[in-house]
Design a protein around this motif. Structure first.
Motif, PDB file in Angstrom:
ATOM      1  N   ASN A 140       0.832  -1.195   0.000  1.00 35.36           N
ATOM      2  CA  ASN A 140       0.000   0.000   0.000  1.00 35.36           C
ATOM      3  C   ASN A 140       0.869   1.249   0.000  1.00 35.36           C
ATOM      4  N   GLY A 141       0.836   1.956  -1.119  1.00 37.89           N
ATOM      5  CA  GLY A 141       1.668   3.131  -1.290  1.00 37.89           C
ATOM      6  C   GLY A 141       1.270   4.298  -0.419  1.00 37.89           C
ATOM      7  N   ALA A 142       0.078   4.217   0.211  1.00 38.16           N
ATOM      8  CA  ALA A 142      -0.341   5.309   1.091  1.00 38.16           C
ATOM      9  C   ALA A 142       0.444   5.318   2.401  1.00 38.16           C
ATOM     10  N   ALA A 143       1.258   4.301   2.638  1.00 39.28           N
ATOM     11  CA  ALA A 143       1.991   4.207   3.904  1.00 39.28           C
ATOM     12  C   ALA A 143       2.870   5.419   4.154  1.00 39.28           C
ATOM     13  N   GLU A 152      -6.861   9.385   2.679  1.00 39.46           N
ATOM     14  CA  GLU A 152      -5.681   8.990   1.900  1.00 39.46           C
ATOM     15  C   GLU A 152      -5.810   9.387   0.428  1.00 39.46           C
ATOM     16  N   VAL A 153      -6.204  10.620   0.195  1.00 41.14           N
ATOM     17  CA  VAL A 153      -6.396  11.066  -1.180  1.00 41.14           C
ATOM     18  C   VAL A 153      -5.087  10.967  -1.941  1.00 41.14           C
ATOM     19  N   ARG A 154      -5.202  10.676  -3.203  1.00 39.97           N
ATOM     20  CA  ARG A 154      -4.018  10.605  -4.057  1.00 39.97           C
ATOM     21  C   ARG A 154      -3.981  11.802  -5.008  1.00 39.97           C
ATOM     22  N   GLY A 155      -4.705  12.837  -4.616  1.00 43.34           N
ATOM     23  CA  GLY A 155      -4.630  14.118  -5.305  1.00 43.34           C
ATOM     24  C   GLY A 155      -3.734  15.063  -4.510  1.00 43.34           C
ATOM     25  N   PRO A 156      -3.793  16.358  -4.803  1.00 38.99           N
ATOM     26  CA  PRO A 156      -2.938  17.330  -4.099  1.00 38.99           C
ATOM     27  C   PRO A 156      -3.265  17.387  -2.608  1.00 38.99           C
ATOM     28  N   GLY A 164     -17.261  10.696 -10.492  1.00 42.03           N
ATOM     29  CA  GLY A 164     -17.630   9.847 -11.613  1.00 42.03           C
ATOM     30  C   GLY A 164     -16.492   9.627 -12.579  1.00 42.03           C
ATOM     31  N   GLU A 165     -16.595  10.208 -13.775  1.00 40.96           N
ATOM     32  CA  GLU A 165     -15.623   9.942 -14.836  1.00 40.96           C
ATOM     33  C   GLU A 165     -14.272  10.600 -14.582  1.00 40.96           C
ATOM     34  N   GLU A 166     -14.274  11.787 -13.989  1.00 43.09           N
ATOM     35  CA  GLU A 166     -13.034  12.530 -13.830  1.00 43.09           C
ATOM     36  C   GLU A 166     -12.486  12.371 -12.416  1.00 43.09           C
ATOM     37  N   ALA A 167     -11.169  12.504 -12.298  1.00 42.62           N
ATOM     38  CA  ALA A 167     -10.538  12.432 -10.993  1.00 42.62           C
ATOM     39  C   ALA A 167     -10.918  13.661 -10.178  1.00 42.62           C
ATOM     40  N   GLY A 168     -11.335  13.421  -8.919  1.00 43.81           N
ATOM     41  CA  GLY A 168     -11.735  14.514  -8.055  1.00 43.81           C
ATOM     42  C   GLY A 168     -10.711  14.759  -6.969  1.00 43.81           C
ATOM     43  N   VAL A 169     -11.199  15.122  -5.780  1.00 41.92           N
ATOM     44  CA  VAL A 169     -10.306  15.465  -4.689  1.00 41.92           C
ATOM     45  C   VAL A 169      -9.378  14.320  -4.314  1.00 41.92           C
ATOM     46  N   ASP A 170      -9.847  13.089  -4.507  1.00 38.43           N
ATOM     47  CA  ASP A 170      -9.018  11.946  -4.119  1.00 38.43           C
ATOM     48  C   ASP A 170      -8.085  11.487  -5.233  1.00 38.43           C
ATOM     49  N   GLY A 171      -8.118  12.148  -6.385  1.00 36.01           N
ATOM     50  CA  GLY A 171      -7.207  11.806  -7.473  1.00 36.01           C
ATOM     51  C   GLY A 171      -7.568  10.541  -8.207  1.00 36.01           C
TER      52      GLY A 171
END
Length: 600
Positions: free
Chosen positions: A338-341, A394-398, A509-516
């Motif tokens: 898990n890369g969120a580590a 653990e968002v993967r966005g900014p 939905g289709e586009e990446a949001g706050v969580d990337g």
């Protein structure tokens, strides 16, 4: 084909766990630990990736038949499944005895009535379904070997091999009992001792009976609380006290989507709230074991606190994709590690400090290093609380200035101040009083939208986030504060499904949001329990009870919950069973019981 997530039962030995489908198929088992490679990975692929089915024999090309009934034996992890066939009734008992030697999965077939033809089909595939082991006989025993692993099958039924699968076909009459035991052993060691299935069954029943007797909760939701506590105990790695978030990887948050993660590690957040529930229901030894695990895991480097560790405190949890597995119902990719580590999640400092505070307040024996750790964590937060982070989800966005992260930083400082005020630690009280006030003021000024009368997901955002429901529960503001009530009502309006369950935050939905990430997800069960808690706290107890009982109805027939509920498909989704769902179930049951908000 794997069953629905809610079709599975959990059995385990407090070091690993197996999932057993309604049709008698074990489709997931990692040996010898929760985070080891799976020898049955059919859950994330097909039968070619490993399974072990025991059930009534049907036509050679017929579909497996689900059991007519199943239950746990009393308050235990011993599973009984029964089939009614045209020729009689048969029962299969599945369990994993608490480990003293080799890990074992034991299956006992018992004739109940009539004369029933049975079949066992065992297809072992090591390394998550990728490696076909060398299967051969050693005397009366069957052993499968691949690299460092060996798995031994002991049974009083005749076996034969066909199509790289080990079969047994036999008939049971009333009172007949046929046993199967699968034992793991390092391949370079001597064979594991011959099993004693009947003796192990008795010992396992005794273990769970004695463990459950320690529960101090005797309210109206006892059945649900006990089952959740047993599940949390099953997710605890006994040798170290580490607690996995779930025993599975890559069960999707959206069927067919990419939100698939490995949960077979110890999240400090999940483990800390699990400790809280254990302490509040009488399980001090588990709390002490987790505290000791925490101190070992962060020893020497508390300033670089990770959000998660391996079950023995390992820090390196590199993420990889298993491209030979198609994923549960073709929900790829399948991930391990898990890369969120390595994310920055400032809220973890608050959850850990809150857990240590509760342990201290409930009389858990003092540990000087635990107090020292708390002080070191605040020294770090004092310099870093005002940074953006990845937040609880653990968002993967900014990175953002998540309000929940700031609130939990406040909690960390507040609880440490209380520790110093009690005389059990030393620290700069006046300076930290000022720090606590500064964080509180910052959140109320920058994380609150006065026009809508609600706190927001992050500073400057208009979005909501269900983690805001924890504001009154953490004592950041009192429940009757108009900003708290406004936030609760806003979340009900904007993040609730038609059934009243709660989404974590808006997805795009289709586009990446706050969580990337692309795609959507189901209602998050922990957040839905938090809403019930908050409703009870602000006096809307009937509404709280109604929501809580609707949530209880989402459990499968064995009382188990995954991470989320898909309101469109009306099914459980996400890793299973999920500690982060069962802990708030316990907490809400305790709150409703204390308030008298339960049905007759």
């Amino acid at each position: 084909m794997a069953g629905r997530i809610e079709d599975y039962a959990l059995i385990g030995d407090m070091q690993t766990a197996a999932l057993v489908c309604r049709d008698g198929s074990v489709d997931w088992l990692c040996l010898p630990r929760f985070d080891s490679h799976a020898i049955f990975a059919g859950l994330l692929g097909t039968e070619e990736h490993g399974f072990w089915r025991v059930g009534p024999a049907g036509p050679a090309d017929g579909e497996p038949v689900p059991a007519d009934r199943r239950r746990y034996v009393g308050d235990s992890l011993i599973l009984e499944s029964e089939w009614d066939t045209p020729r009689g009734t048969v029962r299969v008992t599945d369990f994993m005895p608490p480990r003293e030697g080799a890990p074992q999965l034991i299956r006992i077939v018992e004739g109940v009535s009539g004369r029933v033809r049975m079949r066992s089909a065992l297809r072992m595939r090591f390394s998550y379904g990728r490696i076909v082991p060398w299967v051969h006989k050693v005397g009366e025993r069957t052993v499968a070997v691949a690299g460092p692993d060996s798995v031994w099958l002991d049974t009083d039924a005749e076996t034969h091999g066909k199509d790289l699968t080990t079969y047994s076909e036999f008939t049971v009459n009333p009172g007949d009992r046929v046993t199967f035991t699968l034992s793991w052993q390092p391949s370079h060691k001597e064979p594991p001792a011959l099993p004693d299935p009947e003796g192990s069954l008795e010992a396992t029943a005794d273990f769970w009976r004695e463990w459950v007797e320690h529960c101090t909760y005797h309210g109206p939701y006892r059945e649900a609380v006990i089952r959740s506590l047993i599940t949390l105990k099953a997710l605890t790695y006994a040798p170290t006290g580490g607690i996995v978030a779930a025993p599975t990887t890559s069960l999707p948050e959206e069927i067919g989507g990419v939100r698939n993660w490995d949960y077979r590690y110890t999240w400090l957040r999940d483990a800390a709230i699990t400790l809280s529930s254990m302490l509040r229901t009488g399980y001090r030894e588990e709390a002490r074991a987790w505290r000791d695990w925490l101190l070992r895991a962060v020893a020497g480097d508390p300033e670089n606190l990770q959000i998660m560790y391996g079950i023995a405190g390992e820090r390196e949890l590199g993420e990889a994709e298993l491209d030979w597995l198609p994923g549960y119902e073709n929900s790829g990719p399948v991930r391990v590690g898990n890369g969120a580590a390595n994310q920055l999640q400032l809220d973890v400092y608050g959850e850990v400090t809150e857990a240590l505070h509760l342990a201290h307040m409930t009389g858990l024996s003092r540990n000087d290093y635990a107090s020292l750790l708390q002080i070191k964590l605040i020294n770090y937060l004092e310099k870093h609380w005002d940074q953006p982070d990845e937040g609880i989800w653990e968002v993967r966005g900014p990175r953002r200035h998540f309000v929940h992260s700031k609130v939990m930083a406040w909690v960390a400082v507040d609880r440490t101040i209380k520790l110093i005020e009690s005389g059990d630690a030393d620290g700069p009280l006046e300076r930290w009083y000022a720090l606590r006030d500064e964080i509180h003021r910052d959140v109320c000024e920058k994380g609150y939208d006065p026009e809508r009368n609600t706190f927001t997901q992050s500073y400057g955002s208009k979005e909501l986030d269900a983690s805001l429901l924890l504001i009154p529960q953490m004592g950041f503001l009192p429940p009757d504060d108009k900003r708290v009530i406004g936030t609760i009502e806003a979340i009900q309006r904007e993040l609730s499904t038609e059934d009243g369950f709660v989404l974590r935050y808006p997805t795009s939905g289709e586009e990446a949001g706050v969580d990337g990430l692309e795609g959507d997800e189901g209602a998050f069960l922990a957040c839905s329990f938090w809403l019930a808690d908050d409703l009870a706290m602000i006096g809307r107890v009937d509404e709280a009870r109604s929501l809580f009982e609707r949530l209880l109805a989402l459990r499968n027939d064995l009382g188990l919950l995954a991470e989320e509920w898909d309101p469109r498909l009306q099914r459980q989704v996400g890793n299973f069973p999920q500690a982060f769902s069962h802990v708030p179930l316990i907490d809400t049951a305790l709150r409703l019981t204390a308030s008298g908000a339960y049905g007759g």
